[in-house]
Every structure is written in structure tokens, then in C-alpha cells.
Design an enzyme around this catalytic site. Structure first.
Site, PDB file in Angstrom:
ATOM      1  N   CYS A   1       0.620  -1.297  -0.036  1.00  0.00           N
ATOM      2  CA  CYS A   1      -0.158   0.166   0.171  1.00  0.00           C
ATOM      3  C   CYS A   1       0.683   1.332  -0.296  1.00  0.00           C
ATOM      4  CB  CYS A   1      -0.565  -0.006   0.715  1.00  0.00           C
ATOM      5  SG  CYS A   1      -1.725   1.826   1.105  1.00  0.00           S
TER       6      CYS A   1
ATOM      7  N   VAL B   1      -6.228   0.829   5.261  1.00  0.00           N
ATOM      8  CA  VAL B   1      -4.901   1.088   6.226  1.00  0.00           C
ATOM      9  C   VAL B   1      -4.742   2.011   5.349  1.00  0.00           C
ATOM     10  CG1 VAL B   1      -4.775  -1.123   7.035  1.00  0.00           C
ATOM     11  CG2 VAL B   1      -3.671  -0.789   5.171  1.00  0.00           C
TER      12      VAL B   1
HETATM   13  N1  LIG Z   1      -7.140   7.820   1.788  1.00  0.00           N
HETATM   14  C1  LIG Z   1      -6.584   6.762   2.257  1.00  0.00           C
HETATM   15  C2  LIG Z   1      -6.607   5.598   1.348  1.00  0.00           C
HETATM   16  C3  LIG Z   1      -6.115   4.203   1.677  1.00  0.00           C
HETATM   17  C4  LIG Z   1      -6.229   2.934   0.863  1.00  0.00           C
HETATM   18  O1  LIG Z   1      -7.151   3.355  -0.204  1.00  0.00           O
HETATM   19  N2  LIG Z   1      -6.087   2.002   1.459  1.00  0.00           N
HETATM   20  C5  LIG Z   1      -6.033   0.779   0.091  1.00  0.00           C
HETATM   21  C6  LIG Z   1      -5.169   0.593   0.280  1.00  0.00           C
HETATM   22  S1  LIG Z   1      -3.488   1.141  -0.363  1.00  0.00           S
HETATM   23  C7  LIG Z   1      -6.549  -0.352   1.226  1.00  0.00           C
HETATM   24  O2  LIG Z   1      -6.895  -0.282   2.481  1.00  0.00           O
HETATM   25  N3  LIG Z   1      -7.891  -0.488   0.114  1.00  0.00           N
HETATM   26  C8  LIG Z   1      -8.803  -1.239   1.103  1.00  0.00           C
HETATM   27  C9  LIG Z   1      -9.816  -0.709  -0.022  1.00  0.00           C
HETATM   28  O3  LIG Z   1     -10.317  -0.178  -0.695  1.00  0.00           O
HETATM   29  O4  LIG Z   1     -11.115  -1.398   0.783  1.00  0.00           O
HETATM   30  C10 LIG Z   1      -5.252   7.118   2.725  1.00  0.00           C
HETATM   31  O5  LIG Z   1      -4.848   8.256   2.649  1.00  0.00           O
HETATM   32  O6  LIG Z   1      -4.872   7.034   3.611  1.00  0.00           O
END
Ligand SMILES: N[C@@H](CCC(=O)N[C@@H](CS)C(=O)NCC(=O)O)C(=O)O
Length: 193
Positions: A10, A50
Site C-alpha cells: 500500500c 489502511v
Molecule cells: N485516503 C486513504 C486511502 C487508503 C487506501 O486506499 N488504502 C488501501 C490500500 S493501498 C486500502 O486499504 N484499500 C482497501 C479498500 O479500498 O477497501 C489514505 O490516504 O489513507
């Protein structure tokens, strides 16, 4: 001790890992399997995403907000410029991050025109980096940290060539000399392809 709910793949987590490394803050990492997320992660972040940081039951999500929190909580070394105008421009770039990341994800999904759209965003960074040494301004800082994980992944995981963007290529190379960024390069190198 701070806990980071983390995922190596991530890039948003990478932001937090890099800030913690720059500030030499010790932490416990709890790795979350993004393909099979535990139900309890929704108690910590209703979106289930995360990174999340936790300390003594206090919880914070959203990587850019976490990075600014860490900057205020652990001021040394500073990762935002002292000058308010320079600071504001770094924050503006962070605020507009989705202008960059939406085309990145279009490129990654192999959408028609995705590579071209992403290329236009990298060209925008190229223009900035020909005018100033770092996205944060005169010194390295949060704007660099908030963008570089995507450039590293684009180059090393998805074969996006940086040579047509020499200022961006050289900026990634210069940043890679920092132990915090070098550690992230190793995280990316170890990811399953
Ligand atoms: N806006 C959030 C985005 C975080 C994000 O998209 N994390 C992804 C992994 S890279 C995640 O957990 N995705 C799971 C999902 O979308 O359900 C941040 O900046 O922390």
C-alpha cells in the site's frame, strides 16, 4: 508505543512508514491482508482502509492527516518548510493528490488512455521539479513523501519509464539515497509480482 496497521503493497501506508523512519519513531507494525481484511479493522477505520495508527486506544486514519499529525507530534527533523508560503504550496500539492492518483490508478487498471493521463501528471511533476529541487520546496519533506511511493511503484512494479522525465527520475534517485526511502525500495522489491 505507536501501532501502525500496515500493508507492504500500500503506497498510502508507505507515506506513514517513511515519515516514521525519517523521525526515527519506533512502532509496532500489524500487517493487514488487503485481500482478506479482518473484520476488526472496520472498528478502527469505518472504511476498512489502511494505514491506521493507534496509541493507547487513540486512533487516526488517512495517510496525509497521519503524516501531518506525526510532523506535529515529532517535530524533528522538520518535514514542512518554516516559511508559511512555502508550507502552503507543499500542502496544496498534497491536497490535490487525487489529480495525480486518479490517472495512476487508471494506468494501473490498464484503462484506455490511462498511461497517457498518468504521463501528463508526471509531466506536471517534471515541470515543478525543474523549478525547485523538491516537491516540498527548497527542502525535502511531506509533499515528496506523499508522492514518491507511487512513482517508485509505477517504475519498479508496473514498468512506467521515468527516463522521459529526467527531473522526476533524478528526484527519485536523490530521494532513494535517504535510508527511509531506501527501506521503502526494499519493501517494494520484496513484493510478489
Ligand atoms: N485516503 C486513504 C486511502 C487508503 C487506501 O486506499 N488504502 C488501501 C490500500 S493501498 C486500502 O486499504 N484499500 C482497501 C479498500 O479500498 O477497501 C489514505 O490516504 O489513507
Amino acid at each position: 508505543m505507536l501501532t501502525l496497521y500496515d500493508a507492504p503493497r500500500c503506497p498510502f501506508c508507505a507515506r506513514v512508514r517513511i515519515v516514521l523512519a525519517e523521525k526515527q519513531v519506533p512502532y509496532d507494525a500489524v500487517e493487514i491482508d488487503l485481500t482478506d481484511r479482518p473484520a476488526w479493522i472496520y472498528d478502527k477505520n469505518p472504511s476498512g482502509k489502511v494505514p491506521v495508527v493507534e496509541e493507547d486506544g487513540w486512533i487516526l486514519a488517512e495517510s496525509a492527516v497521519v503524516a501531518e499529525y506525526l510532523e506535529e507530534r515529532f517535530p524533528e527533523p522538520p518535514l514542512l518548510p518554516a516559511d508559511p508560503a512555502e508550507r502552503a504550496l507543499a500542502r496544496l500539492l498534497i491536497f490535490r493528490f487525487e489529480d495525480f492518483s486518479d490517472p495512476y490508478y487508471a494506468f494501473r487498471r490498464g484503462e484506455g488512455g490511462g498511461a497517457e493521463r498518468f504521463g501528463q501528471e508526471v509531466a506536471h511533476l517534471e515541470a515543478l521539479l525543474t523549478r525547485m529541487p523538491f516537491l516540498t520546496g527548497r527542502s525535502y519533506g511531506l509533499a515528496d513523501i506523499d508522492y514518491v511511493p507511487w512513482l517508485i511503484r509505477a517504475r519498479d512494479l508496473y514498468g512506467f519509464p521515468l527516463d522521459p522525465f529526467p527531473a522526476v527520475r533524478d528526484w527519485v534517485e536523490r530521494l532513494s539515497e535517504r535510508p527511509a526511502i531506501d527501506a521503502e525500495l526494499e519493501v517494494v522489491a520484496a513484493l510478489p509480482r
